[in-house]
Design a protein around this motif. Sequence first.
Motif, PDB file in Angstrom:
ATOM      1  N   GLY A 159       0.800  -1.221   0.000  1.00 29.68           N
ATOM      2  CA  GLY A 159       0.000   0.000   0.000  1.00 29.68           C
ATOM      3  C   GLY A 159       0.830   1.268   0.000  1.00 29.68           C
ATOM      4  O   GLY A 159       0.317   2.340  -0.355  1.00 29.68           O
ATOM      5  N   PHE A 160       2.104   1.162   0.371  1.00 32.94           N
ATOM      6  CA  PHE A 160       2.971   2.343   0.397  1.00 32.94           C
ATOM      7  C   PHE A 160       3.068   3.006  -0.965  1.00 32.94           C
ATOM      8  O   PHE A 160       3.166   4.233  -1.075  1.00 32.94           O
ATOM      9  N   LEU A 161       3.043   2.217  -2.021  1.00 39.46           N
ATOM     10  CA  LEU A 161       3.222   2.758  -3.373  1.00 39.46           C
ATOM     11  C   LEU A 161       2.009   3.555  -3.855  1.00 39.46           C
ATOM     12  O   LEU A 161       2.113   4.288  -4.835  1.00 39.46           O
ATOM     13  N   ILE A 162       0.873   3.393  -3.190  1.00 39.67           N
ATOM     14  CA  ILE A 162      -0.378   3.932  -3.725  1.00 39.67           C
ATOM     15  C   ILE A 162      -0.787   5.228  -3.039  1.00 39.67           C
ATOM     16  O   ILE A 162      -0.822   5.321  -1.811  1.00 39.67           O
ATOM     17  N   VAL A 163      -1.085   6.227  -3.851  1.00 39.26           N
ATOM     18  CA  VAL A 163      -1.688   7.482  -3.385  1.00 39.26           C
ATOM     19  C   VAL A 163      -2.989   7.645  -4.161  1.00 39.26           C
ATOM     20  O   VAL A 163      -2.991   7.673  -5.386  1.00 39.26           O
ATOM     21  N   ASP A 164      -4.095   7.723  -3.458  1.00 34.93           N
ATOM     22  CA  ASP A 164      -5.398   7.821  -4.115  1.00 34.93           C
ATOM     23  C   ASP A 164      -6.202   8.942  -3.452  1.00 34.93           C
ATOM     24  O   ASP A 164      -6.850   8.741  -2.435  1.00 34.93           O
ATOM     25  N   ASP A 165      -6.118  10.139  -4.042  1.00 36.72           N
ATOM     26  CA  ASP A 165      -6.796  11.304  -3.486  1.00 36.72           C
ATOM     27  C   ASP A 165      -8.259  11.344  -3.925  1.00 36.72           C
ATOM     28  O   ASP A 165      -8.646  10.745  -4.932  1.00 36.72           O
TER      29      ASP A 165
ATOM     30  N   HIS B  35      -3.172  16.199  -7.698  1.00 36.19           N
ATOM     31  CA  HIS B  35      -4.009  15.197  -7.040  1.00 36.19           C
ATOM     32  C   HIS B  35      -3.933  13.910  -7.842  1.00 36.19           C
ATOM     33  O   HIS B  35      -4.088  13.922  -9.061  1.00 36.19           O
ATOM     34  N   MET B  36      -3.666  12.825  -7.149  1.00 36.32           N
ATOM     35  CA  MET B  36      -3.500  11.534  -7.805  1.00 36.32           C
ATOM     36  C   MET B  36      -4.770  10.700  -7.674  1.00 36.32           C
ATOM     37  O   MET B  36      -5.383  10.643  -6.603  1.00 36.32           O
ATOM     38  N   VAL B  37      -5.145  10.058  -8.773  1.00 33.28           N
ATOM     39  CA  VAL B  37      -6.257   9.118  -8.777  1.00 33.28           C
ATOM     40  C   VAL B  37      -5.709   7.769  -9.219  1.00 33.28           C
ATOM     41  O   VAL B  37      -5.196   7.637 -10.338  1.00 33.28           O
ATOM     42  N   ALA B  38      -5.772   6.789  -8.336  1.00 36.99           N
ATOM     43  CA  ALA B  38      -5.200   5.470  -8.614  1.00 36.99           C
ATOM     44  C   ALA B  38      -6.200   4.618  -9.375  1.00 36.99           C
ATOM     45  O   ALA B  38      -7.321   4.391  -8.919  1.00 36.99           O
ATOM     46  N   ALA B  39      -5.802   4.158 -10.552  1.00 38.38           N
ATOM     47  CA  ALA B  39      -6.641   3.260 -11.352  1.00 38.38           C
ATOM     48  C   ALA B  39      -6.318   1.812 -10.998  1.00 38.38           C
ATOM     49  O   ALA B  39      -5.157   1.462 -10.771  1.00 38.38           O
ATOM     50  N   ARG B  40      -7.330   0.995 -10.949  1.00 38.32           N
ATOM     51  CA  ARG B  40      -7.126  -0.416 -10.647  1.00 38.32           C
ATOM     52  C   ARG B  40      -6.296  -1.067 -11.749  1.00 38.32           C
ATOM     53  O   ARG B  40      -6.496  -0.809 -12.930  1.00 38.32           O
ATOM     54  N   ASP B  41      -5.351  -1.907 -11.324  1.00 36.56           N
ATOM     55  CA  ASP B  41      -4.511  -2.616 -12.283  1.00 36.56           C
ATOM     56  C   ASP B  41      -4.555  -4.108 -11.957  1.00 36.56           C
ATOM     57  O   ASP B  41      -4.273  -4.497 -10.819  1.00 36.56           O
TER      58      ASP B  41
END
Length: 229
Positions: A49-55, A177-183
Motif C-alpha cells: 500500500g505504500f506505493l499507492i496514493v489515491d486522493d 491530485h492523484m487518482v489510482a486506477a485499478r490494475d
Amino acid sequence: MMSSSVRGRLGARPERGGIIFRLLFFMIFLALLGVLYLVRHPVLRLAGGFLIVDDEPRSSDVIVLLGDDYDSDSAERAAELFKAGWAPRIVASGKYLRPYATEAELEQHDLADRGVPATAIVRYPYRAAGTREEVRGLATFLGSHGWKKVMVVTANYQTRRVRYILERSLPEGSEVHMVAARDPNYDPNSWWGHRASVKNFFREMVGFFAALWQIHRSDLQGLGFLGVE
C-alpha cells in the motif's frame, strides 16, 4: 590447595551457564521467527500500500492520463472523472511507438470510446525514455498552458512516484491530485502471491527511491554544494 573435584565443579558452572544462554537465545530467535511468520501478511500489505496514493477527486484545470499504462483502468477512470465534471479537458500523454504513431493517439481512441469528445482531449506525445523524463516533460507542457490544478490518473502502483516527481517539477503554486486506477497486475493486498505483481512492486520501489536520489542530487547541484557533480 584446591582439590581437583572442587576445581571441576567451578569449571562446569560457566560451561552450563553458556549452554543455558545459548538455549535461551535460540528460543527467543525461534519466537521472533514465529511472530514474523504470523504478521507477514499485514507487513506485506503495508509495504504494498505504500506505493499507492489515491486522493479524492477535486475540481481541476486538467485531467492527465499517463502513458505506458496498458493494463489498468486508467482511461475508463479518466473518462468517468471528465463526465462527472471535475475538469474540462484530458491530456492524453504517451510515447512514440513509431515515427508516425504514439500512445497518446491510442489513449485518445480509448477516451473517445468512453464518451469523451475529441475537442476535450489534448494529446501530449513524447520521446522520453522513462516515467521520470515523461513526467518532467509533462510538467513543462502543463506549465506552458497555465494549468496549475492537475489531476493525474495512472496505475495504482505508480501513483506515489509520479506525484513525487510532478510536485517537484511543476511551477510553484501548482496542485497535484492523484487518482489510482485499478490494475490487474498489482493488488496491494496480495501482491506477493502473483509474479506480475511482485515484478511491479520491486521495479516501482527501485524507481521511487531512484527518483528520490536523483531529485535530491539535482537539488544539491542547484544549491551549489561541493562534491556534487
